[in-house]
Design an enzyme around this catalytic site. Structure first.
Site, PDB file in Angstrom:
ATOM      1  N   GLU A 127       0.820  -1.209   0.000  1.00  0.00           N
ATOM      2  CA  GLU A 127       0.000   0.000   0.000  1.00  0.00           C
ATOM      3  C   GLU A 127       0.860   1.267   0.000  1.00  0.00           C
ATOM      4  OE1 GLU A 127      -4.165  -1.389   1.926  1.00  0.00           O
ATOM      5  OE2 GLU A 127      -2.499  -1.258   3.339  1.00  0.00           O
ATOM      6  N   GLU A 147      -4.563  -9.417   4.031  1.00  0.00           N
ATOM      7  CA  GLU A 147      -5.431  -9.024   5.145  1.00  0.00           C
ATOM      8  C   GLU A 147      -6.612  -9.962   5.355  1.00  0.00           C
ATOM      9  OE1 GLU A 147      -3.375  -5.088   4.228  1.00  0.00           O
ATOM     10  OE2 GLU A 147      -3.971  -6.892   3.154  1.00  0.00           O
TER      11      GLU A 147
END
Length: 273
Positions: A127, A147
């Site tokens: 990210e 995640e």
């Protein structure tokens, strides 16, 4: 070969910075014993480093890199889970937010950032890489946006930027399966712009940074922000800035220097004024 020497980090890690050529800010993740697993301290210090880049008029571009063999294994969950459960920010308000999400209470980065990633680059590492303006990957990278394996939402921008860069199908492929993929796949998906041998990673990033630093700083910032405005607000909003921004740049000292350099057939010497 450029080889930054890190300080000995505390157990919770830290962010090391070093100025190169008086214009480039190297920002290094420094917790190699834990594969640069992210802690609250590291989030705070990263935001402080990004804020320093924007606030120091002598700095023109940042390079995000990591010490050790790996960029990051992701969040150190035992150290950050309570913050996630309470919805507490890991980045103090008022600073530049490195994920570049435009969240209330944070500043948006103005100056360009290059990410140089190697080895394991999981979750928050991807990210931050996608939030940079240009990403270079070593040929030994292993990526994973995992995640969903931990019942967590990838809320640092992956759900936005993976689809933006690679299309919805490719984004879902990696977001929903939590698979591991290599540098070639990251390049295919446009998550990174270049793949280089691991030994050449930082020097390749610095070569790009020097090219950017040699350009007119105000024009670099304005160009970057116009691209982001087009992505976030649409083409019409970006086009509306063409006239006023162009007039402002044309009245700068650097614009006059650019004309002189063109006439005199020499490299321009920009000052940022």
């Amino acid at each position: 070969m450029t080889t930054p020497i890190p300080r000995t980090p505390p157990p919770e890690g830290c962010i090391d910075t070093q100025v190169i050529d008086d214009q480039i800010l190297l920002i290094g993740l420094n917790r190699p014993a834990k594969r640069n697993g992210w802690t609250p301290r590291m989030f705070r210090e990263l935001a402080e480093a990004y804020t320093r880049l924007d606030d120091d008029p002598t700095l023109r571009v940042g390079v995000l890199h990591a010490f050790g063999e790996h960029f990051t294994a992701g969040l150190d969950l035992p150290l950050v889970v309570e913050h996630l459960q309470r919805g507490e920010p890991l980045t103090p308000y008022g600073l530049v937010e490195p994920h570049e999400l435009g969240l209330p209470g944070y500043r948006r980065r103005q100056k360009p950032m290059i990410a140089a990633v190697q080895g394991i680059c999981f979750t928050v590492g991807i990210e931050l890489m996608l939030a940079a303006d240009i990403a270079i990957a070593a040929d030994n990278c292993r990526f994973s946006q995992m995640e969903v394996q931990r019942a967590i939402l990838p809320a640092g921008g992956a759900t936005l930027r993976m689809a933006e860069r690679a299309g919805v199908g490719n984004a879902m492929l990696h977001l929903l399966t939590a698979d591991q993929f290599d540098s070639a796949e990251a390049l295919r998906c446009h998550f990174v712009q270049k793949v280089v041998p691991a030994a050449e990673l930082l020097d390749s990033a610095l070569t790009l940074a020097r090219r950017i630093a040699a350009q007119a700083p105000q024009a670099v910032v304005a160009t970057r922000l116009n691209v982001l405005k087009a992505i976030e607000l649409g083409q019409a909003a970006a086009v509306a800035d063409f006239g006023p921004v162009q007039r402002r740049l044309a009245a700068s000292e650097d614009a006059a220097e650019g004309v002189r350099a063109f006439i005199e057939k020499r490299p321009a010497r920009f000052t940022g004024r």
